[in-house]
Enzyme design. Structure first.
Site, mmCIF file in Angstrom:
data_model
loop_
_atom_site.group_PDB
_atom_site.id
_atom_site.type_symbol
_atom_site.label_atom_id
_atom_site.label_comp_id
_atom_site.label_asym_id
_atom_site.label_seq_id
_atom_site.Cartn_x
_atom_site.Cartn_y
_atom_site.Cartn_z
ATOM 1 N N TYR A 1 0.862 -1.188 0.000
ATOM 2 C CA TYR A 1 0.000 0.000 0.000
ATOM 3 C C TYR A 1 0.896 1.235 0.000
ATOM 4 O O TYR A 1 1.876 1.282 -0.729
ATOM 5 C CB TYR A 1 -0.969 -0.071 1.188
ATOM 6 C CG TYR A 1 -2.187 0.796 1.013
ATOM 7 C CD1 TYR A 1 -2.987 0.688 -0.126
ATOM 8 C CD2 TYR A 1 -2.544 1.727 1.974
ATOM 9 C CE1 TYR A 1 -4.101 1.487 -0.310
ATOM 10 C CE2 TYR A 1 -3.663 2.530 1.815
ATOM 11 C CZ TYR A 1 -4.429 2.409 0.668
ATOM 12 O OH TYR A 1 -5.523 3.199 0.491
ATOM 13 N N LYS B 1 -20.277 -20.815 -10.863
ATOM 14 C CA LYS B 1 -19.539 -20.638 -12.117
ATOM 15 C C LYS B 1 -18.113 -20.180 -11.830
ATOM 16 O O LYS B 1 -17.149 -20.624 -12.472
ATOM 17 C CB LYS B 1 -20.270 -19.609 -12.981
ATOM 18 C CG LYS B 1 -19.836 -19.570 -14.436
ATOM 19 C CD LYS B 1 -20.258 -20.841 -15.161
ATOM 20 C CE LYS B 1 -19.963 -20.781 -16.641
ATOM 21 N NZ LYS B 1 -20.947 -20.024 -17.407
#
Length: 755
Positions: free
Chosen positions: A39, A94
């Site tokens: 970060y 899926k």
């Protein structure tokens, strides 16, 4: 749905954590520096690189392996318009399939609108996040417009799987069924029941592959799609016929292909005689097809039938293609999935069904033998070769058709995909290279075993050895076509038949008599041993020099095979015992364990002996041996007999192999953690985690091996016999064809190494 399945499905989705997906970091986050890199301030650096060159996002972010599965819930499975939120379990499912079959990461996104334009706008704005878009469960006719508009607006692949996934698998099945029926795609007449998204996509793809438009007749719930019909979309109007026929039975006479994507029971049994000779019937309505295969068989045994159900042969399942279509598209940075890529996927799927079924497929289907024919025109979803066949075909089509952003080496790409699917390949790679092309002769005692025969086909395909089979030709000649194997007996493979090859076996009887008569084998039993105990036959072929290495066993108890071997094959000079080494392929790397099968309670001298032997074997895998002598004691913390034994063995190993990285006695956690070892002793010669664990007794070794293998689903290599004068290995009853291939390669490489 019965109550048991109902509750099981809910529990599956609820426990141990709601849903089927989670997000895991791919980089460590253990200290302040990691935080600074992940970060602020470190993250600003890749941001500025991407701002200057957008393609850098593929290097510095997960975008290149991230697909969105997106739905508005207007046409979910067989449930209809249940809404975006209710569709989420399907979309998560899926996503799991993408990850499981092609290692593609997915965010499932459910868009709460039935307005096609709003849906398009929402999805198009997501382009910076994803490498591809998989549209799912969107009703027709809106799905056609949505996909077309998103393809125009987005510069990444957009793929409506309900249309094109079904179409690709159907095209593969039709291609193979026509081969079996002796027909050409350009000649056949096709009639559909259904003219929705999936049916039109199937017909479009088949037309692009050679089906003639004038040979297509569409029907739906309102009857035949004819030229006088009003309100047709352009993709439907393309197939409108000049005809007075208005019902399905009127257009069935002479049809070669019936393609059903409609509703249960639409194709009536009494209409089956109307179809042409040797018809194809694709009855794909789910869960109940347009007609059941057993009904077709009664009236039209000449037909080839496919359904969408897993409990019948020839299941048309989208999972056969969509993970691999996206895998190939992502890996070349494709900007679209075009007709060329779809056709390439269909051809690759069709070609795979014409190959002998992979052994793992037979295991997944309860030992059922699958060979190319009327009940096997489509590969199964569990065939591990799907990714290495389909994704490269798609990638090539993308490059050839100009939609790929980058060019890749297809041969290297295919190998890398195959390696990802079989973790043992990484460990075995140097051994395969050492064996390939050496033409060492390897005999298989259990030549009639289906696993052995499948492995031999792979051995021949890879050029790893010259196989010899101990087996009866009359049995082998029946098995070969059943398994779909391509090699020829007595041409590609030498056969030693106990029923007929007496000129070969008689000298073996006499040679065996010389060594076995004084080793507890009654004289009258000697001929029977050679003729009826294939382990003895194979070991004698090895001893007399007719072959270079041998694999025996696989059907009976391990120790009984060892007893036969030790009568026939001598140990290496100076060794006290023969030992077994087994390997595991874990996520963290290869781990070898000894002695897993032979010596119940070794002495310090025997432990030292097996350690030096095992380290030599580990080195043949291209690894630097890092050996840990294990105990319940940690560097002198106990003075039990077991701990003293391992301590004494450590001193002997250092004398015999002073350059070997070895330490002990120690706990298993210390063996696998350098940081822990440094805390305990500070001066350990091991660098990194140990890759060879030497156990104080057989119980510890075998329990550790089997527990690790079961808990991690890790592939095993071995057991490898160490200390014999000639390479011979015993197959365990649970060995797979892949395991036999690995041991064949190890044996052939061992011959080359010794020479």
């Amino acid at each position: 749905m019965d109550d048991t399945l109902y509750r099981a499905a809910l529990d599956y989705h609820r426990y141990p954590k709601p849903g089927k997906l989670s997000i895991e970091p791919t980089k460590r986050m253990v200290n302040q520096r990691d935080l600074a890199l992940a970060y602020s301030p470190g993250v600003a650096i890749p941001c500025t690189e991407i701002a200057a060159d957008p393609d850098k996002a593929l290097e510095y972010t997960a975008r290149g392996n991230l697909v969105a599965v997106i739905s508005n819930g207007t046409a979910v499975l067989g449930l209809g318009a249940i809404g975006a939120l209710a569709s989420k379990p399907v979309m998560e499912g899926k996503a799991v399939l993408f990850k499981k079959f092609a290692d593609i990461d997915v965010f499932d996104i459910e868009v709460d609108t039935t307005d096609p334009q709003k849906f398009i706008d929402a999805v198009a704005l997501l382009e910076p996040t994803f490498g591809g878009i998989n549209l799912e469960d969107i009703k027709a006719p809106e799905c056609f417009f949505i996909e077309a508009e998103l393809k125009k607006r987005m510069n990444i692949p957009v793929f409506h799987d309900d249309q094109h996934g079904t179409a690709i698998v159907v095209a593969a099945g039709v291609r193979n069924a026509l081969v079996l029926q002796g027909k050409e795609l350009s000649e056949v007449k096709l009639v559909t029941s259904g003219a929705g998204a999936a049916a039109l996509a199937c017909v479009d793809l088949l037309v692009s592959m050679g089906l003639r438009i004038e040979n297509v007749t569409l029907t739906d719930k309102d009857g035949v799609i004819h030229s006088g019909r009003e309100g047709m979309a352009p993709n439907m109007a393309r197939y409108a016929r000049e005809t007075n026929a208005r019902t399905l039975p009127e257009v069935l006479p002479g049809a070669n292909v019936f393609l059903g994507l409609s509703a249960p029971g639409v194709l009536k049994p009494e209409w089956l005689p109307l179809l042409a000779e040797k018809p194809l019937i694709f009855a794909l309505a789910n869960p109940e097809p347009e007609i059941r295969p057993e009904v077709v068989r009664e009236q039209r045994p000449d037909a080839i039938v496919a359904t969408g159900r897993s409990d019948y042969p020839n299941q048309v399942n989208n999972v056969l293609c969509f993970p691999y279509i996206f895998r190939g598209a992502l890996d070349v940075g494709a900007t679209a999935i075009n007709e060329e890529m779809k056709a390439a996927a269909a051809e690759a799927i069709a070609s795979l069904a014409r190959l002998p079924a992979h052994e793992s497929v037979a295991q997944a289907y309860g030992g059922r033998r699958l060979t190319f024919g009327a009940e096997y025109i489509i590969p199964t979803p569990f065939d591990p070769r799907l990714i290495s066949e389909i994704a490269p075909a798609v990638a090539k089509a993308a490059m050839d058709s100009g939609v790929a952003r980058k060019t890749i080496d297809l041969d290297a790409y295919r190998r890398s995909l195959a390696e990802q699917n079989l973790r043992s390949t990484h460990l075995m790679m140097p051994v395969f290279e050492a064996a390939r092309g050496t033409n060492k002769r390897v005999v298989y005692a259990e030549g009639e075993d289906e696993r052995v025969l499948r492995a031999i086909q792979d051995v021949l395909d890879e050029g790893l050895a010259k196989p010899t089979i101990v087996g009866r030709r009359r049995i082998l000649s029946k098995l070969m076509p059943e398994l779909g194997l391509r090699f020829a007996l007595d041409r590609d493979v030498e056969v030693i038949d106990p029923e007929t090859d007496h000129e070969i076996l008689r000298p073996l009887v006499e040679a065996y008599r010389e060594i076995a008569a004084r080793k507890g084998v009654p004289s009258q039993e000697i001929p029977r041993h050679v003729y009826r105990r294939p382990t003895v036959t194979a070991a004698m072929l090895l001893r007399t020099g007719r072959v270079d290495a041998a694999l025996v066993g696989g059907k009976s108890e391990y120790w009984s095979q060892i007893e036969h071997i030790l009568r026939i094959i001598d140990p290496l000079p100076g060794l006290q015992r023969v030992y077994a080494l087994s390997g595991l392929i874990l996520d963290a790397g290869a781990l070898f364990i000894t002695d897993t099968h032979l010596v119940p309670d070794p002495t310090p001298e025997q432990i030292a002996e097996m350690t030096v032997l095992a380290a030599s074997h580990v080195a043949q895998f291209g690894l630097t041996p890092r050996v840990a002598l294990l105990s319940h004691s940690n560097f002198g913390s106990s003075h039990s007999p077991s701990a003293r034994k391992m301590r004494a063995a450590f001193k002997l190993v250092k004398q015999q192999a002073p350059d070997l990285q070895v330490d002990g006695e120690m706990h298993a956690d210390a063996a696998l953690s350098q940081r822990l070892r440094e805390t305990l002793v500070g001066d350990s010669p091991l660098e990194g985690p140990a890759n060879l664990l030497v156990m104080p007794n057989l119980d510890a070794a075998n329990i550790t091996l089997t527990a690790l293998a079961a808990s991690s689903s890790s592939p095993t290599v071995g057991p490898m016999l160490m200390g014999l004068s000639k390479p011979i290995h015993v197959l365990t009853p649970g060995v797979t064809a892949r395991g036999i291939l690995n041991l064949t390669t190890i044996a052939a490489a061992e011959v080359a190494h010794r020479q």
